[in-house]
Write an enzyme that holds these catalytic residues in place. Structure first.
Site, short mmCIF file in Angstrom:
data_model
loop_
_atom_site.label_atom_id
_atom_site.label_comp_id
_atom_site.label_asym_id
_atom_site.label_seq_id
_atom_site.Cartn_x
_atom_site.Cartn_y
_atom_site.Cartn_z
N HIS A 60 52.37 15.02 -19.10
CA HIS A 60 50.83 15.86 -17.78
C HIS A 60 50.94 17.17 -17.21
CE1 HIS A 60 46.88 13.61 -17.27
NE2 HIS A 60 46.81 15.46 -16.83
N HIS A 62 49.34 21.19 -16.01
CA HIS A 62 48.26 22.38 -15.94
C HIS A 62 48.63 22.94 -15.73
CE1 HIS A 62 44.58 18.81 -17.36
NE2 HIS A 62 45.74 18.39 -16.10
N ARG A 64 47.43 26.06 -17.07
CA ARG A 64 46.51 26.49 -16.31
C ARG A 64 46.72 28.85 -17.12
NH1 ARG A 64 43.76 22.61 -14.44
NH2 ARG A 64 43.74 22.11 -12.17
N ASN A 94 43.17 21.72 -21.34
CA ASN A 94 41.51 22.31 -20.17
C ASN A 94 41.76 23.98 -20.10
OD1 ASN A 94 43.18 21.16 -18.43
ND2 ASN A 94 42.11 20.42 -17.31
N LYS A 145 44.61 15.98 -27.05
CA LYS A 145 44.47 15.80 -26.34
C LYS A 145 43.00 15.21 -25.47
CE LYS A 145 44.15 14.21 -21.55
NZ LYS A 145 44.57 14.99 -20.06
N HIS A 180 42.31 10.93 -21.57
CA HIS A 180 41.80 10.88 -20.36
C HIS A 180 40.35 9.48 -20.52
CE1 HIS A 180 40.87 11.91 -15.84
NE2 HIS A 180 39.51 11.40 -16.27
N HIS A 236 47.22 8.70 -16.92
CA HIS A 236 47.44 7.99 -15.05
C HIS A 236 46.42 7.12 -14.92
CE1 HIS A 236 43.55 10.90 -16.19
NE2 HIS A 236 44.34 11.91 -15.61
N ASP A 309 50.88 14.93 -13.75
CA ASP A 309 49.66 15.47 -13.83
C ASP A 309 49.14 16.37 -13.11
OD1 ASP A 309 46.72 15.84 -14.35
OD2 ASP A 309 46.23 13.77 -13.69
N PRO A 328 38.90 18.29 -8.51
CA PRO A 328 39.69 17.21 -8.50
C PRO A 328 41.30 18.09 -9.33
CG PRO A 328 38.46 17.03 -9.75
CD PRO A 328 38.07 17.93 -9.24
#
Ligand code: NCD
Ligand code: ZN
Ligand code: ZN
Ligand code: ZN
Length: 446
Positions: A60, A62, A64, A94, A145, A180, A236, A309, A328
């Site tokens: 998990h 990110h 980017r 995402n 996801k 999620h 999570h 995460d 967040p």
């Protein structure tokens, strides 16, 4: 022919306990682990009795990059991974653009290719195109996801039938669906009510992102996945209520796994109130009671993986007047291992549990067939640690662009010394020593 490298005097964890052994590496793989009779090698390195773990597989993350490169990019994110003993990461979809079809995935992979220090696998949201198998899977997406907290990608998350259908397809292909689990309706309604009442502080955020929102989403997904039995992985997991919904679903024959983060295990809403939006993350940090239940579930074996995460944002994005404007997410790649090694030193966690939760299980769940184990034939992805060395978490030294952490200043015991990725020394004593591009893109093979 000599092998590429032999690591001498490694301490390794075997089924019989701790043992000293030498590890021969050739062609990026573990060639032999033995006490004597090691093959000749071009290079030798003495590990001086330090512990060698299979490199962490963080399912998990990110990373980017692309239009979000100002928060993190492939270079900084995978350097952070290597500096945290993480040898493979699974990148969340995402992004901007969203990883949602073969075109966006191909573009993301080509951007990553020569800029990664560790191995990277990519998630995609569930594609609109329902060719069999979908092109995004042919392209190599490792898993799907699903965000239930807001719509990201093509799937209509308000529609039960669409979700059931997506789960069926995932089942046919045996591709895990990471979820999620926070109910969008509850979040949106709660936020509107709070805003109308002029409430925009941490307390309001905690109330809205409640354990009930997690529970509701978990119950819904497990109900909808029942028809197909699709492999569902809850991201999570954070609360007692969420855990209860999960155990209820597990009494049927569903294929469910779940992950927790180090921050949900080690911090509570008190830390959130103290650090304010800097420690804001979804789902938010919970009560001590929730934290304790996560620990007991983990000890009982009901938690499958620990993942960071790693969700980097700029410090300006973290700090906002209103909690509703703050981003967040907490960076975690560089803190997971030292925090967990500290738990091992404090006897809250065993080394076997750590290896199972951070390497073996993620490899099994996401079908990374030749990674996650310190055994002959597996990829030489290794983390060398000194179990006794104490230090302090210092975010200003992070390789990540996100140089803050709710664990800032924490005293930890257990330090990463070296990270090997595909047999190459990537990180050594505080520095990146390999070239970007030594990490590989991990594709799902179909
Ligand atoms: C994540 C992000 O920033 O991408 N944020 C977070 O609070 N965890 C999204 C997510 O994992 O839900
Ligand atoms: Zn030797
Ligand atoms: Zn999430
Ligand atoms: Zn995330």
């Amino acid at each position: 022919m000599p092998v590429d490298l032999v690591l001498h005097n490694a301490k390794i964890y075997t089924t019989k306990g701790l043992a000293t052994a030498h590890i021969a590496i050739d062609n990026g793989k573990i060639f032999k682990i033995a006490k004597t009779n090691l093959p000749k090698s071009s290079t030798k390195l003495n590990l001086k009795g330090n512990l060698v773990l299979p490199g962490l597989i963080d399912s998990h993350v990110h990373l980017r990059d692309q239009l979000l490169a100002y928060k993190e990019d492939f270079f900084s994110g995978t350097a952070a991974a290597a500096a945290g003993g993480v040898t493979s990461v699974m990148d969340m979809p995402n992004n901007n653009p969203i990883t949602m079809d073969s075109k966006s995935l191909r573009e993301r992979m080509s951007q990553a290719k020569n800029r990664i220090f560790v191995n990277v696998a990519f998630y995609s949201t569930f594609p609109k195109n329902t060719k069999k198998p979908p092109l995004v899977v042919k392209e190599g997406a490792i898993a799907f996801k699903l965000y239930l907290s807001k719509k990201i990608g093509d799937l209509n998350i308000n529609d039960d039938e669409s979700l059931s259908h997506a789960f069926e397809k995932a089942m046919e292909m045996n591709i895990p669906f990471a979820v999620h689990a926070e109910d969008r309706g509850m979040l949106e309604q709660g936020k509107e009510e709070m805003k109308r009442a002029g409430k925009d502080d941490i307390e309001a955020y905690i109330k809205v992102h409640s354990p009930n929102a997690e529970e509701k989403a978990i119950s819904r997904v497990t109900r909808l996945a029942r028809r197909s039995g699709a492999p569902i992985h809850f991201c999570h997991l954070s609360s007692l209520a969420g855990l209860q919904a999960l155990s209820k679903a597990r009494t049927t024959s569903l294929s469910i796994t779940c992950e927790v983060t180090p921050h949900h295990l080690l911090l509570s809403s008190r830390d959130l109130k103290h650090h304010k939006t800097c420690a804001l993350t979804d789902p938010p940090l919970r009560s001590r009671k929730d934290t304790e239940t996560l620990w007991s579930a983990l000890k009982l074996g009901s938690i499958d993986t620990i993942a960071s995460d790693h969700a980097p944002h700029t410090i300006e994005e973290k700090k906002a007047e209103s909690v509703w404007d703050a981003k967040p997410g907490i960076p975690g790649l560089e803190t997971t291992l030292p925090l967990l090694l500290t738990q091992v030193n404090e006897k809250r966690l065993t080394i076997q549990e750590l290896i199972r939760l951070t390497s073996e299980k993620p490899a099994t769940i996401f079908h990374l067939r030749d990674r996650g184990h310190l055994e002959e034939g597996y990829r030489a992805d290794l983390a060398v640690v000194d179990m006794k060395q104490e230090h302090k978490i210092n975010p200003s030294q992070f390789f990540s662009k996100a140089k803050y952490s709710p664990f800032d200043g924490w005293k930890v015991k257990g330090k990463l010394l070296k990270t090997f990725v595909n047999g190459h020394l990537a990180y050594d004593d505080g520095e990146m020593v390999s070239k970007p591009g030594t990490g590989q893109i991990i594709r799902c093979v179909r």
